[in-house]
Design an enzyme around this catalytic site. Structure first.
Site, PDB file in Angstrom:
ATOM      1  N   HIS A  10      59.097 138.804 118.245  1.00 16.65           N
ATOM      2  CA  HIS A  10      59.706 140.122 118.082  1.00 16.65           C
ATOM      3  C   HIS A  10      59.961 140.439 116.614  1.00 16.65           C
ATOM      4  O   HIS A  10      60.581 139.655 115.909  1.00 16.65           O
ATOM      5  CB  HIS A  10      61.034 140.144 118.857  1.00 16.65           C
ATOM      6  CG  HIS A  10      61.659 141.493 118.960  1.00 16.65           C
ATOM      7  ND1 HIS A  10      63.016 141.697 118.792  1.00 16.65           N
ATOM      8  CD2 HIS A  10      61.134 142.714 119.228  1.00 16.65           C
ATOM      9  CE1 HIS A  10      63.285 142.974 118.964  1.00 16.65           C
ATOM     10  NE2 HIS A  10      62.161 143.622 119.232  1.00 16.65           N
ATOM     11  N   HIS A  52      62.647 149.670 111.498  1.00 14.76           N
ATOM     12  CA  HIS A  52      63.291 149.887 112.799  1.00 14.76           C
ATOM     13  C   HIS A  52      64.265 151.055 112.767  1.00 14.76           C
ATOM     14  O   HIS A  52      64.240 151.931 113.633  1.00 14.76           O
ATOM     15  CB  HIS A  52      64.015 148.610 113.234  1.00 14.76           C
ATOM     16  CG  HIS A  52      64.629 148.700 114.594  1.00 14.76           C
ATOM     17  ND1 HIS A  52      65.862 149.274 114.825  1.00 14.76           N
ATOM     18  CD2 HIS A  52      64.162 148.306 115.806  1.00 14.76           C
ATOM     19  CE1 HIS A  52      66.123 149.222 116.120  1.00 14.76           C
ATOM     20  NE2 HIS A  52      65.117 148.638 116.733  1.00 14.76           N
TER      21      HIS A  52
HETATM   22  O1  G3P Z   1      59.167 146.803 121.711  1.00 20.18           O
HETATM   23  C1  G3P Z   1      60.193 146.078 122.270  1.00 20.18           C
HETATM   24  C2  G3P Z   1      61.496 146.219 121.510  1.00 20.18           C
HETATM   25  O2  G3P Z   1      61.262 145.999 120.145  1.00 20.18           O
HETATM   26  C3  G3P Z   1      62.133 147.550 121.732  1.00 20.18           C
HETATM   27  O3  G3P Z   1      63.390 147.708 121.160  1.00 20.18           O
HETATM   28  O4  G3P Z   1      64.955 148.401 119.406  1.00 20.18           O
HETATM   29  O5  G3P Z   1      64.011 146.120 119.341  1.00 20.18           O
HETATM   30  O6  G3P Z   1      62.609 148.092 118.781  1.00 20.18           O
HETATM   31  P1  G3P Z   1      63.732 147.581 119.619  1.00 20.18           P
HETATM   32 MG    MG Z   2      60.595 147.206 118.541  1.00 17.45          MG
END
Ligand code: G3P
Ligand code: MG
Length: 248
Positions: A10, A52
């Site tokens: 992630h 983000h």
């Molecule tokens: O794409 C999965 C996840 O990254 C979605 O939430 O806020 O971590 O970008 P976020």
């Molecule tokens: Mg994400």
């Protein structure tokens, strides 16, 4: 249905490295990950960059907005010091730089289109068109990125600009008409928060023929549980606890 890896790093290196940076990508790779999720937003000069939050303050110091800042200015900003001094000076990378790094290292990408508020359609369109150019001639769908977004408008725009790049629709929880929305987007996958997903919903999504991806799963026990429900893949912040081969 899901021709990609089952375990995805992630934001690059999860919590071990600054999110959405090249240092993060290197960290994921160093842990053996060949699949990554990251977030893409437009700068003021409409260059896709990794970011983000639409406003500075968390990963980049200050109080401005990404949509008011050029890619050149972003490249000179520190997106690493917030995590630790070891990463001080790590810049905000462009999407192009990260695609180049990933392709050079055989890393598959889940590109989350993360528009600044008010730029949903434009972000989907620009990112999709740019991706199409970068991957022109690529015929292996497993090597193409998978777009995802919480923004229906952004995904609709991506669908129009680059219909051949697959799409996953990101939903915090499943509304009653999720299947209708996926059909309209011609999506191949549904991406959702594992915390809100039920076993029955997972079965219904699989029954309907879609890939099912969950974010963000940080314990091996929970990962095992949802894989048992038929979830195809998940991303994790704990690349130190859940390795790339966790799901076999
Ligand atoms: O794409 C999965 C996840 O990254 C979605 O939430 O806020 O971590 O970008 P976020
Ligand atoms: Mg994400």
């Amino acid at each position: 249905m899901w021709p990609y890896s089952k375990v995805i790093a992630h934001r690059g290196g999860g919590t071990l490295a600054p999110e959405n940076t090249l240092a993060g990508m290197r960290c994921g790779l160093a842990h053996g990950f060949r699949a990554v999720e990251f977030d893409v937003m437009l700068s003021s000069d409409r260059i896709p960059v990794l970011m983000h939050d639409p406003q500075f303050g968390r990963t980049v110091r200050g109080g401005g907005r990404v949509c008011d800042t050029s890619a050149a200015e972003l490249a000179a900003m520190d997106a690493g010091a917030w995590l630790s001094a070891e990463f001080a000076g790590e810049p905000v990378p462009t999407y192009e730089q990260v695609v180049e790094f990933c392709r050079a290292n055989g890393i598959w990408m889940n590109v989350e289109i993360k528009p600044s508020p008010g730029f949903e359609q434009e972000t989907g369109e620009v990112v999709a068109r740019f991706t199409q150019q970068l991957f022109a001639g690529e015929t292996d769908v497993r090597k193409l990125p998978l777009f995802s977004s919480f923004s229906y408008a952004a995904l609709r725009a991506a669908q129009g600009a680059a219909p051949g790049i697959p799409r996953g629709y990101l939903l915090k929880s499943l509304p009653a008409d999720w299947a209708k929305q996926l059909r309209a987007l011609e999506a191949t996958a549904l991406h959702t928060d594992h915390k809100n997903l039920t076993r029955e919903q997972a079965a219904a999504v699989k029954e309907a023929g879609y890939g099912l991806f969950c974010y963000t799963v940080n314990t091996p026990e929970r990962a095992q549980e949802i894989l048992g429900w038929g979830v195809d893949a998940f991303c994790t912040d704990r690349i130190d606890l859940i390795g790339p081969d966790f799901a076999g």
